[in-house]
Design an enzyme around this catalytic site. Sequence first.
Site, PDB file in Angstrom:
ATOM      1  N   LYS A   4       7.497  -1.170  -4.695  1.00 49.35           N
ATOM      2  CA  LYS A   4       8.271  -0.720  -3.536  1.00 49.35           C
ATOM      3  C   LYS A   4       8.731   0.731  -3.672  1.00 49.35           C
ATOM      4  O   LYS A   4       8.956   1.404  -2.677  1.00 49.35           O
ATOM      5  CB  LYS A   4       9.499  -1.611  -3.348  1.00 49.35           C
ATOM      6  CG  LYS A   4       9.162  -3.039  -2.982  1.00 49.35           C
ATOM      7  CD  LYS A   4      10.430  -3.837  -2.704  1.00 49.35           C
ATOM      8  CE  LYS A   4      10.125  -5.266  -2.312  1.00 49.35           C
ATOM      9  NZ  LYS A   4       9.687  -6.103  -3.454  1.00 49.35           N
TER      10      LYS A   4
HETATM   11  C1  LIG Z   1       8.888  -7.236  -3.316  1.00 48.81           C
HETATM   12  C2  LIG Z   1       8.147  -7.742  -4.492  1.00 48.81           C
HETATM   13  C3  LIG Z   1       7.072  -8.660  -4.373  1.00 48.81           C
HETATM   14  C4  LIG Z   1       6.660  -9.239  -3.024  1.00 48.81           C
HETATM   15  O1  LIG Z   1       6.097  -8.288  -2.175  1.00 48.81           O
HETATM   16  P1  LIG Z   1       6.042  -8.523  -0.582  1.00 48.81           P
HETATM   17  O2  LIG Z   1       5.629  -7.237  -0.009  1.00 48.81           O
HETATM   18  O3  LIG Z   1       7.428  -8.936  -0.173  1.00 48.81           O
HETATM   19  O4  LIG Z   1       5.055  -9.634  -0.337  1.00 48.81           O
HETATM   20  C5  LIG Z   1       6.395  -9.042  -5.521  1.00 48.81           C
HETATM   21  N1  LIG Z   1       6.766  -8.583  -6.726  1.00 48.81           N
HETATM   22  C6  LIG Z   1       7.765  -7.703  -6.897  1.00 48.81           C
HETATM   23  C7  LIG Z   1       8.113  -7.255  -8.264  1.00 48.81           C
HETATM   24  C8  LIG Z   1       8.496  -7.255  -5.787  1.00 48.81           C
HETATM   25  O5  LIG Z   1       9.521  -6.395  -5.967  1.00 48.81           O
END
Ligand SMILES: *Cc1c(COP(=O)(O)O)cnc(C)c1O
Length: 365
Positions: A4
């Site tokens: 993210k």
């Molecule tokens: C947010 C997140 C996910 C899930 O991703 P999405 O885009 O919500 O499907 C998986 N692993 C980690 C470490 C995350 O921070």
Amino acid sequence: MAFKDMAMQLLGNLLEYELARRQENLNILGATSGDTGSAAEYAMRGKKGVRVFMLSPRGRMSAFQQAQMFSLQDHNIHNIAIDGVFDDCQDIVKRVASDLEFKQQYKIGAVNSINWARLLAQVVYYFSGYLQASERGATSVSFAVPSGNFGNICAGHVARMMGLPVSNLVLATNENDVLDEFFRTGAYRVRSRADTLETSSPSMDISKASNLERFVFDLLGRDARRTKSLFDDQLRERGTFDLSGDHRFEEAAIRFGFRSGKSTHADRLATIRDIWERYNTVIDPHTADGVTVARMHTSPEMLMIVLETALPVKFAATIREALGREPDRLQRFDGIEDLPRRAKVLPPDTQAVKDYIADIVHDAN
Ligand SMILES: *Cc1c(COP(=O)(O)O)cnc(C)c1O
């Protein structure tokens, strides 16, 4: 240290640029159980025209995540530790955002996972991964993606729709398998809070997937009315809809390449151990879910890329359980737990949060 961060940093720069051009300010309000909050704060720190108010459940994030967020000293970053659980934080954010008068007066906005700029930035991962694989001679490339809100893998779907020759998009869930169930059966059955488990891959602990609507829209031949009726009427009234009788549901696998699977705590530990023993590499619990499910869908002629979604240092307890050792940490984070902390502790009360925001904004003006 989570995927993210990459997209959020693009968004931070886009926001600063556009707010300056419009001569406006924005107060970003969010709730986090860990990764989203730190990604937003690091992306927005020091950005002109932007303030961040981030609610988190007091004492419930991992020690490292708390240190990561609360040690930020930037004047535009405001941590609010709520005496409650994550759902309390999210409820407060929803209530503040639905008070349109307050929202307008204090220029409240969000940077949540349905934000299109974030999704757009994630599309790049798939092109980059594909190019790296094809440089090594791969002709057929698939991706496995640890999934929660369907944001990361939705970017893979967008990349594929743009023409990137991806064979399969393999969606991995943990014990909270609402998305695996949808891709296996065609039934989308949103879970209640009580039915949402706390797992050792916490960023995938979701009860409904906020980006799924985007894929279902494509699945239904971009029929906006049908999509709206599924999500606005059926889902709201009954908490479920079922596409198993719809011939287009079969296309989820055939036309759009989707596969899915589910991983458990035991799978996670076994996969972390196996990857460590074979490759001398430590992976985090979410990535381990991706590897576990990828292995259910591999074939000899296909190259499978698993998206690593976070670094293991954020989830030290599970790494210790699996390997009996501490995950490595980047040097720049040495001693982060000992830095002074900035967080305002508030009760789980919407008015208290509103008052706090109003105070900060008035003091600045
Ligand atoms: C947010 C997140 C996910 C899930 O991703 P999405 O885009 O919500 O499907 C998986 N692993 C980690 C470490 C995350 O921070």
